[in-house]
Design a protein around this motif. Sequence first.
Motif, PDB file in Angstrom:
ATOM      1  N   TYR A  51       0.841  -1.203   0.000  1.00  0.00           N
ATOM      2  CA  TYR A  51       0.000   0.000   0.000  1.00  0.00           C
ATOM      3  C   TYR A  51       0.876   1.254   0.000  1.00  0.00           C
ATOM      4  O   TYR A  51       0.650   2.187  -0.779  1.00  0.00           O
ATOM      5  CB  TYR A  51      -0.934  -0.004   1.214  1.00  0.00           C
ATOM      6  CG  TYR A  51      -1.663   1.301   1.408  1.00  0.00           C
ATOM      7  CD1 TYR A  51      -2.633   1.729   0.503  1.00  0.00           C
ATOM      8  CD2 TYR A  51      -1.392   2.116   2.503  1.00  0.00           C
ATOM      9  CE1 TYR A  51      -3.295   2.928   0.676  1.00  0.00           C
ATOM     10  CE2 TYR A  51      -2.054   3.309   2.692  1.00  0.00           C
ATOM     11  CZ  TYR A  51      -3.002   3.711   1.775  1.00  0.00           C
ATOM     12  OH  TYR A  51      -3.653   4.908   1.950  1.00  0.00           O
ATOM     13  N   TYR A  54       2.500   1.634  -3.375  1.00  0.00           N
ATOM     14  CA  TYR A  54       1.535   2.101  -4.374  1.00  0.00           C
ATOM     15  C   TYR A  54       1.315   3.607  -4.251  1.00  0.00           C
ATOM     16  O   TYR A  54       1.364   4.333  -5.247  1.00  0.00           O
ATOM     17  CB  TYR A  54       0.198   1.361  -4.218  1.00  0.00           C
ATOM     18  CG  TYR A  54      -0.895   2.005  -5.030  1.00  0.00           C
ATOM     19  CD1 TYR A  54      -0.950   1.825  -6.406  1.00  0.00           C
ATOM     20  CD2 TYR A  54      -1.842   2.825  -4.425  1.00  0.00           C
ATOM     21  CE1 TYR A  54      -1.936   2.445  -7.153  1.00  0.00           C
ATOM     22  CE2 TYR A  54      -2.824   3.440  -5.166  1.00  0.00           C
ATOM     23  CZ  TYR A  54      -2.869   3.245  -6.529  1.00  0.00           C
ATOM     24  OH  TYR A  54      -3.834   3.867  -7.276  1.00  0.00           O
ATOM     25  N   VAL A  55       1.089   4.092  -3.026  1.00  0.00           N
ATOM     26  CA  VAL A  55       0.866   5.520  -2.814  1.00  0.00           C
ATOM     27  C   VAL A  55       2.089   6.314  -3.257  1.00  0.00           C
ATOM     28  O   VAL A  55       1.969   7.323  -3.957  1.00  0.00           O
ATOM     29  CB  VAL A  55       0.527   5.819  -1.331  1.00  0.00           C
ATOM     30  CG1 VAL A  55       0.548   7.309  -1.042  1.00  0.00           C
ATOM     31  CG2 VAL A  55      -0.818   5.216  -0.973  1.00  0.00           C
ATOM     32  N   TYR A  57       4.589   5.551  -5.477  1.00  0.00           N
ATOM     33  CA  TYR A  57       4.832   5.591  -6.916  1.00  0.00           C
ATOM     34  C   TYR A  57       3.690   6.267  -7.680  1.00  0.00           C
ATOM     35  O   TYR A  57       3.927   6.931  -8.691  1.00  0.00           O
ATOM     36  CB  TYR A  57       5.108   4.189  -7.464  1.00  0.00           C
ATOM     37  CG  TYR A  57       6.514   3.750  -7.139  1.00  0.00           C
ATOM     38  CD1 TYR A  57       7.603   4.321  -7.785  1.00  0.00           C
ATOM     39  CD2 TYR A  57       6.765   2.794  -6.171  1.00  0.00           C
ATOM     40  CE1 TYR A  57       8.897   3.948  -7.482  1.00  0.00           C
ATOM     41  CE2 TYR A  57       8.060   2.408  -5.863  1.00  0.00           C
ATOM     42  CZ  TYR A  57       9.120   2.994  -6.516  1.00  0.00           C
ATOM     43  OH  TYR A  57      10.393   2.626  -6.209  1.00  0.00           O
ATOM     44  N   GLU A  58       2.456   6.143  -7.190  1.00  0.00           N
ATOM     45  CA  GLU A  58       1.336   6.809  -7.845  1.00  0.00           C
ATOM     46  C   GLU A  58       1.466   8.325  -7.710  1.00  0.00           C
ATOM     47  O   GLU A  58       1.294   9.063  -8.676  1.00  0.00           O
ATOM     48  CB  GLU A  58       0.020   6.306  -7.218  1.00  0.00           C
ATOM     49  CG  GLU A  58      -1.221   6.773  -7.931  1.00  0.00           C
ATOM     50  CD  GLU A  58      -1.842   7.987  -7.269  1.00  0.00           C
ATOM     51  OE1 GLU A  58      -2.569   8.708  -7.957  1.00  0.00           O
ATOM     52  OE2 GLU A  58      -1.591   8.221  -6.079  1.00  0.00           O
ATOM     53  N   ARG A  59       1.809   8.791  -6.534  1.00  0.00           N
ATOM     54  CA  ARG A  59       1.979  10.235  -6.323  1.00  0.00           C
ATOM     55  C   ARG A  59       3.230  10.758  -7.006  1.00  0.00           C
ATOM     56  O   ARG A  59       3.275  11.907  -7.426  1.00  0.00           O
ATOM     57  CB  ARG A  59       1.975  10.555  -4.837  1.00  0.00           C
ATOM     58  CG  ARG A  59       0.581  10.313  -4.274  1.00  0.00           C
ATOM     59  CD  ARG A  59       0.391  10.819  -2.919  1.00  0.00           C
ATOM     60  NE  ARG A  59      -1.005  10.597  -2.553  1.00  0.00           N
ATOM     61  CZ  ARG A  59      -1.628  11.274  -1.634  1.00  0.00           C
ATOM     62  NH1 ARG A  59      -0.980  12.204  -0.962  1.00  0.00           N
ATOM     63  NH2 ARG A  59      -2.884  11.018  -1.361  1.00  0.00           N
ATOM     64  N   ARG A  60       4.222   9.921  -7.124  1.00  0.00           N
ATOM     65  CA  ARG A  60       5.441  10.320  -7.837  1.00  0.00           C
ATOM     66  C   ARG A  60       5.139  10.553  -9.312  1.00  0.00           C
ATOM     67  O   ARG A  60       5.584  11.549  -9.898  1.00  0.00           O
ATOM     68  CB  ARG A  60       6.488   9.221  -7.669  1.00  0.00           C
ATOM     69  CG  ARG A  60       7.800   9.513  -8.309  1.00  0.00           C
ATOM     70  CD  ARG A  60       8.763   8.397  -8.000  1.00  0.00           C
ATOM     71  NE  ARG A  60       9.982   8.559  -8.749  1.00  0.00           N
ATOM     72  CZ  ARG A  60      10.965   7.718  -8.731  1.00  0.00           C
ATOM     73  NH1 ARG A  60      10.895   6.634  -7.982  1.00  0.00           N
ATOM     74  NH2 ARG A  60      12.047   7.915  -9.435  1.00  0.00           N
ATOM     75  N   GLU A  61       4.368   9.660  -9.920  1.00  0.00           N
ATOM     76  CA  GLU A  61       4.000   9.817 -11.329  1.00  0.00           C
ATOM     77  C   GLU A  61       3.149  11.063 -11.536  1.00  0.00           C
ATOM     78  O   GLU A  61       3.348  11.799 -12.498  1.00  0.00           O
ATOM     79  CB  GLU A  61       3.240   8.584 -11.822  1.00  0.00           C
ATOM     80  CG  GLU A  61       4.112   7.370 -12.011  1.00  0.00           C
ATOM     81  CD  GLU A  61       5.186   7.569 -13.068  1.00  0.00           C
ATOM     82  OE1 GLU A  61       4.879   8.151 -14.138  1.00  0.00           O
ATOM     83  OE2 GLU A  61       6.332   7.173 -12.828  1.00  0.00           O
ATOM     84  N   ARG A  62       2.208  11.296 -10.637  1.00  0.00           N
ATOM     85  CA  ARG A  62       1.370  12.495 -10.759  1.00  0.00           C
ATOM     86  C   ARG A  62       2.188  13.771 -10.597  1.00  0.00           C
ATOM     87  O   ARG A  62       1.943  14.764 -11.276  1.00  0.00           O
ATOM     88  CB  ARG A  62       0.245  12.463  -9.734  1.00  0.00           C
ATOM     89  CG  ARG A  62      -0.839  11.511 -10.097  1.00  0.00           C
ATOM     90  CD  ARG A  62      -2.021  11.713  -9.208  1.00  0.00           C
ATOM     91  NE  ARG A  62      -3.088  10.820  -9.575  1.00  0.00           N
ATOM     92  CZ  ARG A  62      -4.303  10.915  -9.125  1.00  0.00           C
ATOM     93  NH1 ARG A  62      -4.603  11.871  -8.265  1.00  0.00           N
ATOM     94  NH2 ARG A  62      -5.225  10.072  -9.504  1.00  0.00           N
ATOM     95  N   GLY A  84       5.321  11.675  -2.873  1.00  0.00           N
ATOM     96  CA  GLY A  84       5.935  10.929  -3.967  1.00  0.00           C
ATOM     97  C   GLY A  84       7.428  11.144  -4.060  1.00  0.00           C
ATOM     98  O   GLY A  84       8.024  11.003  -5.125  1.00  0.00           O
TER      99      GLY A  84
END
Length: 100
Positions: A51, A54-55, A57-62, A84
Amino acid sequence: MGAASAILVVLITLLFPPAGVFCVAGCGADVLINICLTLLGYIPGHIHAFYLEYVYYERRERALEGQYAAHRAPGVYSERVQTGGGQQTYGTIAPPQVRH
């Protein structure tokens, strides 16, 4: 390099979940929570670790796209994961979004 680092962190997490959390969150409350969850059972430690990853890498991409989360992810105490790995913000104000 982002995909390679993500794969490496996932492999580390499969072997020992607190090490994977340490890679993305650094030393802090999230690592301590994950150590306790791993001691309670191998599966809860994995769920928590994946979890957080996921948070992160997802925030890093955004953030690379110029989008920032307006709210904090629940159950995440590390500012590094919340942002991120990028610019750290304090309080509840998100950085402005630049539109072109």
